[in-house]
Design a protein around this motif. Structure first.
Motif, PDB file in Angstrom:
ATOM      1  N   ILE A   5      41.348  34.479  24.954  1.00 42.65           N
ATOM      2  CA  ILE A   5      41.443  35.537  25.952  1.00 42.65           C
ATOM      3  C   ILE A   5      42.772  36.266  25.820  1.00 42.65           C
ATOM      4  CG2 ILE A   5      41.454  36.037  28.434  1.00 42.65           C
ATOM      5  CD1 ILE A   5      39.786  33.422  28.762  1.00 42.65           C
ATOM      6  N   LEU A   6      42.704  37.593  25.845  1.00 50.00           N
ATOM      7  CA  LEU A   6      43.902  38.419  25.827  1.00 50.00           C
ATOM      8  C   LEU A   6      44.147  38.943  27.238  1.00 50.00           C
ATOM      9  CD1 LEU A   6      46.191  39.892  24.320  1.00 50.00           C
ATOM     10  CD2 LEU A   6      44.569  41.746  23.869  1.00 50.00           C
ATOM     11  N   VAL A   7      45.312  38.645  27.776  1.00 44.60           N
ATOM     12  CA  VAL A   7      45.714  39.128  29.098  1.00 44.60           C
ATOM     13  C   VAL A   7      46.720  40.258  28.881  1.00 44.60           C
ATOM     14  CG1 VAL A   7      46.849  38.543  31.282  1.00 44.60           C
ATOM     15  CG2 VAL A   7      45.363  36.862  30.154  1.00 44.60           C
ATOM     16  N   VAL A   8      46.363  41.449  29.358  1.00 45.20           N
ATOM     17  CA  VAL A   8      47.229  42.621  29.208  1.00 45.20           C
ATOM     18  C   VAL A   8      47.733  42.997  30.592  1.00 45.20           C
ATOM     19  CG1 VAL A   8      47.434  44.958  28.295  1.00 45.20           C
ATOM     20  CG2 VAL A   8      45.736  43.382  27.316  1.00 45.20           C
ATOM     21  N   GLN A  30      46.539  34.627  25.076  1.00 47.23           N
ATOM     22  CA  GLN A  30      47.653  35.397  24.540  1.00 47.23           C
ATOM     23  C   GLN A  30      47.958  36.508  25.529  1.00 47.23           C
ATOM     24  OE1 GLN A  30      47.350  36.222  20.440  1.00 47.23           O
ATOM     25  NE2 GLN A  30      49.224  37.405  20.362  1.00 47.23           N
ATOM     26  N   ILE A  31      49.250  36.781  25.740  1.00 46.08           N
ATOM     27  CA  ILE A  31      49.665  37.800  26.695  1.00 46.08           C
ATOM     28  C   ILE A  31      50.256  38.987  25.958  1.00 46.08           C
ATOM     29  CG2 ILE A  31      51.262  38.338  28.579  1.00 46.08           C
ATOM     30  CD1 ILE A  31      51.108  35.372  29.381  1.00 46.08           C
ATOM     31  N   ALA A  32      49.838  40.182  26.387  1.00 49.10           N
ATOM     32  CA  ALA A  32      50.443  41.421  25.909  1.00 49.10           C
ATOM     33  C   ALA A  32      51.076  42.096  27.128  1.00 49.10           C
ATOM     34  CB  ALA A  32      49.397  42.331  25.286  1.00 49.10           C
ATOM     35  N   LEU A  51      41.413  40.667  29.670  1.00 48.93           N
ATOM     36  CA  LEU A  51      41.745  40.956  31.065  1.00 48.93           C
ATOM     37  C   LEU A  51      42.821  42.035  31.018  1.00 48.93           C
ATOM     38  CD1 LEU A  51      41.897  37.322  32.494  1.00 48.93           C
ATOM     39  CD2 LEU A  51      39.997  38.938  32.581  1.00 48.93           C
ATOM     40  N   LEU A  52      42.529  43.191  31.580  1.00 45.23           N
ATOM     41  CA  LEU A  52      43.335  44.385  31.337  1.00 45.23           C
ATOM     42  C   LEU A  52      43.797  45.042  32.630  1.00 45.23           C
ATOM     43  CD1 LEU A  52      44.297  46.600  29.301  1.00 45.23           C
ATOM     44  CD2 LEU A  52      41.978  47.533  29.410  1.00 45.23           C
TER      45      LEU A  52
END
Length: 99
Positions: A5-8, A30-32, A51-52
């Motif tokens: 999962i990418l958390v932006v 992973q966090i952006a 998740l944006l």
């Protein structure tokens, strides 16, 4: 099953809380911290979910989702907006973009 999962999210406290909950459930996170970094990360890796945040200082979540949905390989990956916006225009715009 572990999901990637990418958390932006530009708010570090929020991204850390969300990340901790997801990791506790066994997911790889992973966090952006901004939209441009999210696009860079996304160009190199495959995720099961994004998740944006909508309102970020450099590029909005709406612009990020447009870019992500333009990639054929990422077209069907679910994207969920994280936002404190309650106005229906934001909700409708998110749905129209595929969130």
């Amino acid at each position: 099953m572990t999901h990637k999962i990418l958390v932006v999210e530009d708010n570090e406290e929020i991204s850390n809380i969300v990340s901790q909950y997801l990791k506790k459930e066994g997911h790889e996170v992973q966090i952006a911290p901004n939209g441009f970094e999210a696009l860079e990360i996304f160009s190199k890796e495959v995720f099961h979910l994004v998740l944006l945040d909508i309102m970020m200082p450099d590029i909005t979540g709406f612009d990020v989702i447009k870019e992500l949905k333009s990639y054929q390989a990422t077209k069907d990956i679910p994207i969920i907006f994280l936002t404190s916006q309650k106005e229906s225009e934001y909700i409708l715009q998110g749905f129209a973009l595929g969130a």
